[in-house]
Design an enzyme around this catalytic site. Structure first.
Site, PDB file in Angstrom:
ATOM      1  N   GLU A 172      -5.827  -8.376   0.009  1.00 41.06           N
ATOM      2  CA  GLU A 172      -6.563  -8.064   1.238  1.00 41.06           C
ATOM      3  C   GLU A 172      -7.961  -7.619   0.879  1.00 41.06           C
ATOM      4  OE1 GLU A 172      -4.970  -4.976   3.787  1.00 41.06           O
ATOM      5  OE2 GLU A 172      -2.941  -5.794   3.617  1.00 41.06           O
ATOM      6  N   GLU A 189       0.797  -1.223   0.000  1.00 39.68           N
ATOM      7  CA  GLU A 189       0.000   0.000   0.000  1.00 39.68           C
ATOM      8  C   GLU A 189       0.834   1.280   0.000  1.00 39.68           C
ATOM      9  OE1 GLU A 189      -2.958  -0.275   3.088  1.00 39.68           O
ATOM     10  OE2 GLU A 189      -3.875  -2.039   2.216  1.00 39.68           O
TER      11      GLU A 189
HETATM   12  O1  IFM Z   1      -4.888  -3.339   8.773  1.00 41.68           O
HETATM   13  C1  IFM Z   1      -4.709  -2.769   7.528  1.00 41.68           C
HETATM   14  C2  IFM Z   1      -3.520  -3.371   6.828  1.00 41.68           C
HETATM   15  O2  IFM Z   1      -2.356  -3.230   7.563  1.00 41.68           O
HETATM   16  C3  IFM Z   1      -3.309  -2.732   5.488  1.00 41.68           C
HETATM   17  N1  IFM Z   1      -4.512  -2.695   4.715  1.00 41.68           N
HETATM   18  C4  IFM Z   1      -5.721  -2.233   5.348  1.00 41.68           C
HETATM   19  C5  IFM Z   1      -5.933  -2.968   6.660  1.00 41.68           C
HETATM   20  C6  IFM Z   1      -7.231  -2.483   7.331  1.00 41.68           C
HETATM   21  O3  IFM Z   1      -7.161  -1.118   7.593  1.00 41.68           O
END
Ligand code: IFM
Length: 435
Positions: free
Chosen positions: A352, A168
């Site tokens: 994710e 990210e």
């Molecule tokens: O917890 C985070 C993760 O570390 C990175 N992506 C988003 C998740 C939820 O906010």
């Protein structure tokens, strides 16, 4: 239970769960160096209840039980991150043998259980010693990060199924240097513009370093949103376009086209590192896959009171998670189709998705609906090869602390007892049913 069956996603689809080192490991005394989140969390006002990652879910000690949970859930893969300051306490130089040994045990533990290791090199725990030198604002980070990547490739490369450089980059750069919400908590456009470029430049130098050490199956993980205007007024449509440039196109354009969106470089030009254009070939090194993290949409309106970036965001009318994030599976379908039509034909992984929620029945529906969205995107040509639930465990949700619960397995922070939630059982039911 899910209405989705694993066949809906095709025969060679990989299911996994995801975590990140700082959010679960704890165990910070075993030679690990300080990370920027340790001190950011201790600074009053940055994190709810000043929670930090000192103990987290004690995964440093409890990893065998956690890997058993992943295997028993029927998942085939585990996406985890390595903590840079655990391996190289000061970010460069001396290596921490206890750190090397920990990831040896963890990776071997995955292989023993038949789990494919998907490693992430950087999930936000920058060594504090590097922050002292400017961290992501300093161009030298491209060399520091490449050296760390080479160490990981040399030591673990032949055992990793896939490696991502950065998790990210929008969060590493914009959220942490412009919005000031994450460590190191800057609110400064020059800091942000530098971080926006250096994070992708470092990604490219790390790809070179990984390849020269023989590492295979390399990617990056981008968090993307569906950027939409609040109304169809032209000024709101332009605001959504600028929001899209900041959140999505900077990273997609940089990595896959070697170009940043002009609408944003026009604003950031005075603050970007001089000669950044010369790095764009490195930024856009060929990859083997792209990871996409998706949670919600961004709803934008024009806000002329903000001089430099004249946009604001609104909460929309859709159902929300307990963090107030709108639930929008259609956005995932649209994004996947867009990425595969406009940016890359590489294999895509949902690295994710998930929701912060105490009512787990809502989480079951969330996943079911997002799996269906992936299946619909596949039918429109998006080559999606896998799906990782965020997250295996309730864990340290950064500035939200431990109150927010994204896990498919509940963690009692008093006892560290793990209890599978209904969502875990829903995945288990789907993944064990091979009909
Ligand atoms: O917890 C985070 C993760 O570390 C990175 N992506 C988003 C998740 C939820 O906010």
């Amino acid at each position: 239970m899910f209405t989705t069956s694993r066949h809906d996603l095709g025969p060679n689809f990989t299911f996994g769960t995801a975590t990140a080192a700082y959010q679960i490991e704890g165990g910070q005394t075993d030679g690990r160096g300080s990370a920027i989140w340790d001190t950011f969390a201790k600074t009053p006002g940055n994190v709810k209840q000043a929670h930090d990652g000192t103990t987290a879910t004690d995964h440093y000690n409890r990893w065998p039980e956690d890997l058993d949970l992943i295997r028993d859930g029927g998942f085939e893969a585990y996406r985890f991150s390595l903590a840079w300051p655990r391996l190289i306490p000061n970010g460069t130089g001396e290596i921490n043998q206890a750190g090397l040994d920990f990831y040896d045990r963890l990776i071997d533990g995955m292989l023993e259980r038949g789990l494919k290791p998907f490693a992430t090199l950087y999930h936000w725990d920058l060594p504090s010693a590097l922050q002292d030198k400017g961290g992501w604002m300093n161009r030298d980070i491209a060399g520091w990060f490449a050296d760390y990547a080479a160490l990981v490739a040399r030591h673990y490369g032949d055992r990793l199924h896939a490696t991502a450089t950065i998790n990210e980059p929008w969060c590493v750069a914009w959220l942490s240097h412009f919005l000031g919400v994450h460590a190191p908590g800057y609110r400064d456009v020059r800091a942000a513009a530098r971080a926006m470029h250096h994070v992708l430049f470092a990604h490219g130098t790390a790809i070179d370093a990984l390849r020269s050490e023989g590492a295979k199956n390399l990617g990056i993980v981008l968090n993307l949103e569906k950027s939409e205007p609040l109304t169809d007024k032209p000024e709101d449509v332009s605001a959504a376009s600028l929001g899209d440039a900041i959140f999505n196109r900077w990273y997609l354009g940089g990595v896959f086209k070697g170009q940043y969106p002009e609408e944003l470089t026009a604003i950031l030009a005075p603050f970007l590192p001089e000669g950044y254009e010369r790095d764009m070939e490195t930024v856009s090194r060929p990859l083997d896959w792209l990871g996409i993290n998706y949670y919600t949409r961004g709803l934008y309106k024009a806000d002329p009171s903000r001089a430099l970036i004249p946009i604001g965001q609104e909460k929309g009318p859709l159902e929300k998670s307990d963090l107030g994030w709108e639930i929008y599976p259609q956005g995932l379908e649209d994004l996947l189709v867009r990425v595969s039509r406009e940016y890359t034909k590489l294999p895509l992984y949902i690295t994710e998705t998930g929701m912060s929620e105490t009512d787990d029945t809502r989480r079951v529906k969330f996943y079911d609906d997002h799996l269906q969205a992936v299946a619909r995107a596949q039918k429109q040509g998006a080559d999606v090869r896998g799906f990782f639930a965020w997250s295996l465990l309730d864990n340290y949700e950064w500035a939200e602390g431990y109150q927010s619960r994204f896990g498919i397995v509940e963690v009692d922070y008093e006892t560290q007892k793990r209890t599978p939630k209904g969502t875990y059982r829903a995945f288990q039911g789907m993944l064990h049913n091979t009909r």
